[in-house]
Design a protein around this motif. Structure first.
Motif, mmCIF file in Angstrom:
data_model
loop_
_atom_site.group_PDB
_atom_site.id
_atom_site.type_symbol
_atom_site.label_atom_id
_atom_site.label_comp_id
_atom_site.label_asym_id
_atom_site.label_seq_id
_atom_site.Cartn_x
_atom_site.Cartn_y
_atom_site.Cartn_z
ATOM 1 N N THR A 1 0.857 -1.176 0.000
ATOM 2 C CA THR A 1 0.000 0.000 0.000
ATOM 3 C C THR A 1 0.897 1.231 0.000
ATOM 4 O O THR A 1 1.960 1.237 0.621
ATOM 5 C CB THR A 1 -0.941 0.025 1.216
ATOM 6 N N LEU A 2 0.470 2.237 -0.725
ATOM 7 C CA LEU A 2 1.240 3.475 -0.855
ATOM 8 C C LEU A 2 0.303 4.666 -0.748
ATOM 9 O O LEU A 2 -0.868 4.570 -1.123
ATOM 10 C CB LEU A 2 1.945 3.520 -2.223
ATOM 11 N N SER A 3 0.818 5.785 -0.256
ATOM 12 C CA SER A 3 0.026 7.013 -0.229
ATOM 13 C C SER A 3 -0.359 7.378 -1.650
ATOM 14 O O SER A 3 0.479 7.376 -2.549
ATOM 15 C CB SER A 3 0.827 8.153 0.391
ATOM 16 N N GLU A 4 -1.617 7.693 -1.847
ATOM 17 C CA GLU A 4 -2.106 8.024 -3.181
ATOM 18 C C GLU A 4 -2.442 9.500 -3.329
ATOM 19 O O GLU A 4 -2.865 9.927 -4.392
ATOM 20 C CB GLU A 4 -3.350 7.183 -3.500
ATOM 21 N N ASP A 5 -2.276 10.284 -2.265
ATOM 22 C CA ASP A 5 -2.723 11.665 -2.309
ATOM 23 C C ASP A 5 -1.641 12.664 -2.723
ATOM 24 O O ASP A 5 -1.935 13.847 -2.880
ATOM 25 C CB ASP A 5 -3.309 12.072 -0.953
ATOM 26 N N ARG A 6 -0.414 12.199 -2.925
ATOM 27 C CA ARG A 6 0.683 13.096 -3.322
ATOM 28 C C ARG A 6 1.629 12.360 -4.260
ATOM 29 O O ARG A 6 1.702 11.137 -4.275
ATOM 30 C CB ARG A 6 1.469 13.565 -2.093
ATOM 31 N N TRP A 7 2.388 13.129 -5.008
ATOM 32 C CA TRP A 7 3.425 12.580 -5.890
ATOM 33 C C TRP A 7 4.588 12.071 -5.052
ATOM 34 O O TRP A 7 4.886 12.608 -3.987
ATOM 35 C CB TRP A 7 3.926 13.649 -6.858
ATOM 36 N N HIS A 8 5.267 11.036 -5.554
ATOM 37 C CA HIS A 8 6.463 10.462 -4.926
ATOM 38 C C HIS A 8 7.669 10.727 -5.817
ATOM 39 O O HIS A 8 7.605 10.500 -7.030
ATOM 40 C CB HIS A 8 6.311 8.943 -4.766
ATOM 41 N N TRP A 9 8.763 11.162 -5.216
ATOM 42 C CA TRP A 9 10.001 11.340 -5.969
ATOM 43 C C TRP A 9 10.543 9.999 -6.434
ATOM 44 O O TRP A 9 10.511 9.012 -5.702
ATOM 45 C CB TRP A 9 11.086 12.008 -5.114
ATOM 46 N N LEU A 10 11.090 9.996 -7.631
ATOM 47 C CA LEU A 10 11.931 8.925 -8.121
ATOM 48 C C LEU A 10 13.326 9.522 -8.206
ATOM 49 O O LEU A 10 13.482 10.737 -8.293
ATOM 50 C CB LEU A 10 11.439 8.428 -9.482
ATOM 51 N N SER A 11 14.347 8.716 -8.180
ATOM 52 C CA SER A 11 15.707 9.259 -8.142
ATOM 53 C C SER A 11 16.234 9.658 -9.513
ATOM 54 O O SER A 11 17.266 10.312 -9.612
ATOM 55 C CB SER A 11 16.667 8.243 -7.508
#
Length: 158
Positions: free
Chosen positions: A110-120
């Motif tokens: 499960t992951l937060s779906e309400d914000r963007w996540h950085w990729l490197s």
């Protein structure tokens, strides 16, 4: 830095996908730099900026090698990269982020779906890649924006 307890794993010792491994959840087998690896999603999540807008981080351009990107980011003083490495982990690359999304869509994590996540993976001196784990959208964003980070580990498979 707190390294993972395991430095590698035998193929016969891999658990089923979605099961615990090396302080996280085993989500995928993949190939990186001619080595088969196990990708592990950690539960840790934090936020921050990727870097300074207009400043290129040399060595953070790999589409597939998140650990190399994260190390280059940390050497440039990036706080989110330093924090990920202190966990014995790294920020996933575009490829690794897509593997995380595949695992999420299969119900393994499960992951937060309400914000963007950085990729490197860095796109330019001005932008780096981000992923929306609600729909799996890959995009780029100004490096001085604040986004979430969900670190991963990767173990060589022997």
């Amino acid at each position: 830095m707190t390294p993972s307890v395991l430095q590698s794993i035998a193929a016969a010792d891999l658990p089923e996908r979605g099961q615990p491994l090396a302080g996280g959840i085993f989500i995928a087998r993949y190939w990186l730099n001619n080595q088969e690896r196990a990708l592990i999603q950690l539960d840790d999540e934090f936020s921050g900026v990727y870097g300074k807008y207009g400043i290129k981080i040399h060595g953070a351009d790999s589409y597939s090698d998140g650990e190399a990107n994260t190390r280059a980011m940390a050497e440039a003083g990036c706080e989110i990269a330093i924090k990920a490495l202190e966990l014995g982990a790294f920020i996933p690359s575009c490829l690794e982020g897509q593997l995380v999304m595949a695992a999420k869509s299969e119900g393994l994590v499960t992951l937060s779906e309400d914000r963007w996540h950085w990729l490197s993976s860095q796109r330019s001196a001005y932008h780096a890649y981000v992923m929306d784990f609600e729909g799996g959208w890959l995009n780029d964003l100004h490096k001085d924006s604040e986004c979430l980070v969900r670190p991963v580990r990767s173990l060589p498979i022997q």
